[in-house]
Write a protein that holds these residues in place. Structure first.
Motif, mmCIF file in Angstrom:
data_model
loop_
_atom_site.group_PDB
_atom_site.id
_atom_site.type_symbol
_atom_site.label_atom_id
_atom_site.label_comp_id
_atom_site.label_asym_id
_atom_site.label_seq_id
_atom_site.Cartn_x
_atom_site.Cartn_y
_atom_site.Cartn_z
ATOM 1 N N SER A 170 -3.886 -19.936 7.433
ATOM 2 C CA SER A 170 -4.738 -19.074 8.249
ATOM 3 C C SER A 170 -5.126 -17.786 7.522
ATOM 4 O O SER A 170 -6.132 -17.167 7.844
ATOM 5 N N LYS A 171 -4.301 -17.365 6.565
ATOM 6 C CA LYS A 171 -4.490 -16.115 5.829
ATOM 7 C C LYS A 171 -4.483 -14.884 6.749
ATOM 8 O O LYS A 171 -5.062 -13.845 6.433
ATOM 9 N N THR A 172 -3.808 -14.993 7.883
ATOM 10 C CA THR A 172 -3.699 -13.854 8.791
ATOM 11 C C THR A 172 -2.969 -12.718 8.092
ATOM 12 O O THR A 172 -1.860 -12.918 7.572
ATOM 13 N N PRO A 173 -3.558 -11.533 8.034
ATOM 14 C CA PRO A 173 -2.925 -10.425 7.304
ATOM 15 C C PRO A 173 -1.541 -10.085 7.858
ATOM 16 O O PRO A 173 -1.362 -9.939 9.069
ATOM 17 N N ALA A 174 -0.578 -9.933 6.960
ATOM 18 C CA ALA A 174 0.790 -9.579 7.346
ATOM 19 C C ALA A 174 0.958 -8.069 7.231
ATOM 20 O O ALA A 174 1.714 -7.571 6.389
ATOM 21 N N SER A 175 0.270 -7.332 8.071
ATOM 22 C CA SER A 175 0.239 -5.875 7.963
ATOM 23 C C SER A 175 1.608 -5.256 8.224
ATOM 24 O O SER A 175 2.078 -4.403 7.457
ATOM 25 N N ALA A 176 2.262 -5.655 9.303
ATOM 26 C CA ALA A 176 3.572 -5.093 9.632
ATOM 27 C C ALA A 176 4.599 -5.438 8.558
ATOM 28 O O ALA A 176 5.416 -4.594 8.163
ATOM 29 N N ALA A 177 4.553 -6.663 8.060
ATOM 30 C CA ALA A 177 5.501 -7.080 7.025
ATOM 31 C C ALA A 177 5.305 -6.279 5.750
ATOM 32 O O ALA A 177 6.279 -5.957 5.050
ATOM 33 N N THR A 178 4.072 -5.943 5.440
ATOM 34 C CA THR A 178 3.803 -5.136 4.251
ATOM 35 C C THR A 178 4.489 -3.778 4.365
ATOM 36 O O THR A 178 5.103 -3.294 3.409
ATOM 37 N N GLY A 179 4.397 -3.162 5.543
ATOM 38 C CA GLY A 179 5.087 -1.896 5.762
ATOM 39 C C GLY A 179 6.592 -2.031 5.628
ATOM 40 O O GLY A 179 7.259 -1.162 5.053
ATOM 41 N N GLU A 180 7.159 -3.118 6.146
ATOM 42 C CA GLU A 180 8.600 -3.333 6.039
ATOM 43 C C GLU A 180 9.026 -3.500 4.587
ATOM 44 O O GLU A 180 10.060 -2.968 4.159
ATOM 45 N N ILE A 181 8.245 -4.231 3.815
ATOM 46 C CA ILE A 181 8.589 -4.441 2.408
ATOM 47 C C ILE A 181 8.554 -3.128 1.644
ATOM 48 O O ILE A 181 9.402 -2.862 0.786
ATOM 49 N N MET A 182 7.596 -2.279 1.963
ATOM 50 C CA MET A 182 7.543 -0.975 1.304
ATOM 51 C C MET A 182 8.767 -0.131 1.649
ATOM 52 O O MET A 182 9.311 0.562 0.777
ATOM 53 N N GLU A 183 9.213 -0.193 2.907
ATOM 54 C CA GLU A 183 10.409 0.549 3.298
ATOM 55 C C GLU A 183 11.641 0.030 2.559
ATOM 56 O O GLU A 183 12.462 0.806 2.049
ATOM 57 N N LEU A 184 11.771 -1.290 2.490
ATOM 58 C CA LEU A 184 12.911 -1.884 1.802
ATOM 59 C C LEU A 184 12.885 -1.591 0.310
ATOM 60 O O LEU A 184 13.931 -1.360 -0.314
ATOM 61 N N ALA A 185 11.696 -1.614 -0.276
ATOM 62 C CA ALA A 185 11.571 -1.290 -1.702
ATOM 63 C C ALA A 185 11.972 0.157 -1.956
ATOM 64 O O ALA A 185 12.649 0.463 -2.952
ATOM 65 N N ARG A 186 11.579 1.040 -1.074
ATOM 66 C CA ARG A 186 11.977 2.440 -1.221
ATOM 67 C C ARG A 186 13.503 2.575 -1.209
ATOM 68 O O ARG A 186 14.075 3.324 -2.007
ATOM 69 N N GLU A 187 14.163 1.862 -0.299
ATOM 70 C CA GLU A 187 15.624 1.903 -0.243
ATOM 71 C C GLU A 187 16.231 1.500 -1.581
ATOM 72 O O GLU A 187 17.281 2.014 -1.979
ATOM 73 N N ARG A 188 15.576 0.597 -2.272
ATOM 74 C CA ARG A 188 16.084 0.081 -3.534
ATOM 75 C C ARG A 188 15.605 0.879 -4.743
ATOM 76 O O ARG A 188 15.867 0.515 -5.873
ATOM 77 N N GLY A 189 14.851 1.948 -4.501
ATOM 78 C CA GLY A 189 14.432 2.819 -5.593
ATOM 79 C C GLY A 189 13.086 2.478 -6.185
ATOM 80 O O GLY A 189 12.818 2.822 -7.341
ATOM 81 N N LEU A 190 12.203 1.837 -5.409
ATOM 82 C CA LEU A 190 10.870 1.475 -5.901
ATOM 83 C C LEU A 190 9.818 1.996 -4.934
ATOM 84 O O LEU A 190 9.868 1.705 -3.731
ATOM 85 N N LEU A 191 8.851 2.741 -5.453
ATOM 86 C CA LEU A 191 7.741 3.244 -4.660
ATOM 87 C C LEU A 191 6.495 2.414 -4.957
ATOM 88 O O LEU A 191 6.141 2.225 -6.122
ATOM 89 N N LEU A 192 5.852 1.924 -3.910
ATOM 90 C CA LEU A 192 4.642 1.119 -4.036
ATOM 91 C C LEU A 192 3.542 1.698 -3.151
ATOM 92 O O LEU A 192 3.807 2.532 -2.279
ATOM 93 N N GLY A 193 2.315 1.238 -3.348
ATOM 94 C CA GLY A 193 1.215 1.606 -2.482
ATOM 95 C C GLY A 193 0.800 0.411 -1.637
ATOM 96 O O GLY A 193 1.297 -0.708 -1.816
ATOM 97 N N LYS A 194 -0.110 0.653 -0.710
ATOM 98 C CA LYS A 194 -0.687 -0.443 0.062
ATOM 99 C C LYS A 194 -2.155 -0.141 0.296
ATOM 100 O O LYS A 194 -2.589 1.013 0.262
ATOM 101 N N SER A 195 -2.923 -1.188 0.518
ATOM 102 C CA SER A 195 -4.367 -1.014 0.677
ATOM 103 C C SER A 195 -4.944 -2.234 1.372
ATOM 104 O O SER A 195 -4.226 -3.098 1.860
ATOM 105 N N GLY A 196 -6.283 -2.297 1.372
ATOM 106 C CA GLY A 196 -6.970 -3.372 2.072
ATOM 107 C C GLY A 196 -7.322 -2.940 3.483
ATOM 108 O O GLY A 196 -6.683 -2.051 4.057
ATOM 109 N N LEU A 197 -8.333 -3.553 4.038
ATOM 110 C CA LEU A 197 -8.787 -3.211 5.381
ATOM 111 C C LEU A 197 -7.670 -3.319 6.404
ATOM 112 O O LEU A 197 -7.608 -2.540 7.355
#
Length: 459
Positions: A396-423
């Protein structure tokens, strides 16, 4: 979505180090209170708990507690040679002590030296020799549009849907991304064409049997929605805010040909793709075998100093003398010194090649994640400008918007800063400083492997 368990943090940074200096500033609570009371509520924050960054060295930053992070977003694709690169620090310190500001109504040596360096990095024979320095990419794009309209005598501008070109009124008009446009900001004489977003093709076609319809549709747009003559086309070689959208190989060749046949100039917005970030070439547009008439840039040009530029041919630059046009801080000695030092370090330390080698390795690691994780819908980009589009399922390619935010939070906990984008905010932006190592790339991939596993298990 249930918040994944973050208690198990087995990963460690490849180059752990103490903070460069003790933090002696105001406490975190005071910093937050000052921001809430005195700064615009429009300022964007990524994390649930605001992150206070107080120190940086090369590809790493530290918060006020001394926790170290790998900066996988490079200060929004701005730190090119590394935070507080020692050579830049020394050269800027010397300039600050000598002369902090003078305007372009006077002479200063560094502005000409940087302009010469910029011209030397343009394709041979392109004639892209003349620079106009600004404070930001938004201003650089405003200059490019103004010069194009003056030079051609036409007013209509073609930009791409899903694009981002800045936050000033004119640049916002070019931006075709609803999240970044205010209702009261006019968009007169700007038309938005179809980008080369193959993963979400608006026509439901597949490359290459599509015959790159997205690019060819610009001809119909010009015929139906303009006088048939345009001032210019502006496009990011890879759309950054739009989600690291990377078009087919022929895309810009087709578009540039159509625009020029209808009287327009072609502008490459290199604010995010320039200065060796895509690896194979110094400029993003070179990856598509085209040469623009104007090139705009900012961000990585000065490793964090407020600096932008529009580079073009002499006959186009000449129109800026039609009236008085002035930029108070554009070309100031401090920004010029930092810009010149940045370009020299990119060359001296061979950072473009590092972006190619380390970026290719990281891309391979990310492609492996795509084969193992149902949420990884697409991996795209070049060099150290990479994106991972996350979806709920690959059919379906339904955007996983909430999951993207969760992954960024978890990455931060592990010492990695990322960005996010897209509509839909579902594309991870991986754009670290060009000085990262292979070990850093592996840490990023391992971190995403672990966080994806946790989030997928909870969804």
């Amino acid at each position: 979505m249930t918040t994944p368990d973050t208690s198990r943090l087995p990963l460690s940074l490849p180059h752990p180090a103490p903070p460069p200096r003790p933090y002696d500033g105001p406490p975190r609570e005071e910093v937050i209170a000052l921001r809430r009371q005195f700064l615009s509520p429009g300022l964007v924050q990524y994390y649930r708990e605001p992150l206070l960054i107080v120190d940086g060295q090369m590809q790493y930053v530290w918060d006020e507690t001394g926790k170290q992070y790998l900066d996988g977003f490079a200060g929004i694709v701005t730190i090119s040679v590394g935070h507080c690169h020692p050579e830049i620090v020394e050269r800027v310190r010397e300039q600050v002590g000598r002369l902090q500001h003078t305007t372009t109504i006077y002479l200063h040596p560094t502005i000409g030296q940087l302009a010469q360096k910029m011209a030397a990095h343009m394709p041979t024979g392109s004639g892209l020799d003349v620079s106009y320095f600004t404070n930001s990419g938004s201003e650089a794009n405003e200059i490019a549009i103004l010069a194009s309209r003056e030079h051609t005598g036409n007013v209509d501008v073609v930009s791409l849907r899903n694009s981002y070109h800045g936050g000033t009124q004119g640049a916002m008009a070019l931006t075709a991304h609803g999240n970044w446009k205010f209702k009261s900001s006019p968009s007169h004489n700007v038309k938005n064409a179809t980008p080369g977003y193959c993963y979400r093709c608006p026509y439901g076609l597949e490359y290459p049997s599509c015959d790159v319809r997205c690019a060819r549709d610009i001809e119909e747009l010009i015929r139906y929605e303009t006088t048939g003559e345009v001032a210019c086309f502006i496009g990011e070689p890879i759309q950054g805010v739009g989600g690291v959208v990377t078009p087919p190989p022929e895309y810009f060749q087709i578009v540039y040909d159509i625009v020029r046949r209808h009287g327009g100039l072609c502008i490459a917005d290199e604010v995010q793709t320039g200065f060796g970030r895509t690896g194979e070439h110094f400029w993003g547009f070179e990856n598509w075998g085209v040469t623009p008439d104007l090139v705009t840039m900012a961000k990585g040009i000065a490793n964090g100093a407020p600096l932008g530029a529009c580079v073009t041919r002499p006959e186009i630059a000449q129109v800026m003398a039609n009236r008085v046009h002035f930029n108070t801080y554009g070309g100031n000695p401090i920004s010029m010194t930092q810009g010149l030092a940045t370009l020299e370090i990119i060359d001296k330390e061979n950072l473009q090649e590092n972006a190619r080698v380390v970026g290719n390795h990281l891309r391979e690691r990310l492609e492996e994640l795509k084969t193992r994780h149902r949420m990884v819908g697409d991996v795209r980009g070049k060099g150290l400008m990479l994106g991972v589009e996350l979806v709920l399922d690959k059919t379906s390619k339904t955007p996983a918007s909430a999951a993207t935010g969760e992954i960024m939070e978890l990455a931060r906990e592990r010492g990695l800063l990322l960005g996010k984008s897209g509509l839909y905010g579902n594309v991870l932006r991986i754009k670290p400083p060009l000085c990262i190592t292979r070990d850093d790339a592996d840490f990023m991939a391992d971190c995403l492997e672990e966080t994806l596993t946790l989030v997928e298990a909870q969804s």
